[in-house]
Design an enzyme around this catalytic site. Structure first.
Site, PDB file in Angstrom:
ATOM      1  N   HIS A  10       0.827  -1.210   0.000  1.00 33.83           N
ATOM      2  CA  HIS A  10       0.000   0.000   0.000  1.00 33.83           C
ATOM      3  C   HIS A  10       0.859   1.257   0.000  1.00 33.83           C
ATOM      4  CE1 HIS A  10       0.873   0.915   4.225  1.00 33.83           C
ATOM      5  NE2 HIS A  10       0.730  -0.384   4.458  1.00 33.83           N
ATOM      6  N   GLU A  84      -2.303  -6.904   7.628  1.00 32.33           N
ATOM      7  CA  GLU A  84      -0.969  -6.833   8.214  1.00 32.33           C
ATOM      8  C   GLU A  84      -0.905  -7.742   9.443  1.00 32.33           C
ATOM      9  OE1 GLU A  84       2.114  -6.754   8.213  1.00 32.33           O
ATOM     10  OE2 GLU A  84       2.550  -4.636   7.892  1.00 32.33           O
TER      11      GLU A  84
END
Length: 187
Positions: A10, A84
């Site tokens: 990202h 994550e």
């Protein structure tokens, strides 16, 4: 057409910029630089002609995936399996603290109230078959530690253990992710 996976970290988030451990904290948004990184990565992805986008459902990855999807005219599929690593007590604290604590742990030992590196690998093993079913490249929008885990699993020869930069593409050949592949079992 080869069905490679194109792993994209990202774009820069507000907590990346501040040097804070994000983990599975949902809300950190992209910075303006992170938005620019997401738009720039599309130019590189065009050469691969992706047919699918799968993303973590955490905000910073979702924002990146939406930018990519809009420019490629592809819908985005979201999954919690690409989140994550949960950094437990270190989320919201300086990233250096979490990395220091991690350096003293084995792969199967979780950080306090969080996940181990092996936990992330287990999530990726469950997800891998779904990422390699497209008849063309799949863009996988996720996080640095997840990409690091993917590389450790499927590219065992990789010497560098640092996560890629924000807005970076890391191609992983689909045949390495196939659980029936000899190369995948060696990883």
């Amino acid at each position: 057409m080869r069905a490679d996976t194109l792993w994209v970290r990202h774009g820069e988030s507000t907590w990346n910029r501040a040097g804070v451990m994000q983990g599975q904290t949902h809300w950190p948004a992209l910075t303006s630089r992170g938005g620019r990184q997401a738009r720039a990565v599309v130019d590189e992805l065009l050469d691969y002609r992706p047919v699918r986008i799968v993303s973590s459902d955490l905000r910073r990855a979702a924002e990146t995936a939406h930018i990519i999807g809009a420019r490629l005219a592809l819908p985005v599929e979201f999954t919690a399996l690409l989140r994550e690593r949960c950094w437990g007590v270190f989320e919201g604290r300086p990233a250096a603290e979490g990395r220091l604590a991690e350096s003293a742990l084995k792969a199967d030992q979780p950080v306090p109230h969080g996940e181990s590196r092996d936990d992330v690998v287990a999530r990726l093993r469950r997800l891998a078959p779904a990422l390699t079913t497209a008849d063309g490249p799949t863009v996988v929008v996720t996080h640095g530690d997840v990409i690091r885990a993917a590389l450790s699993m499927w590219q065992a020869h990789r010497a560098d253990d640092t996560p890629p930069e924000n807005g970076c593409i890391v191609p992983i050949p689909a045949e390495l992710m196939n659980p029936h592949s000899t190369r995948s079992r060696q990883a």
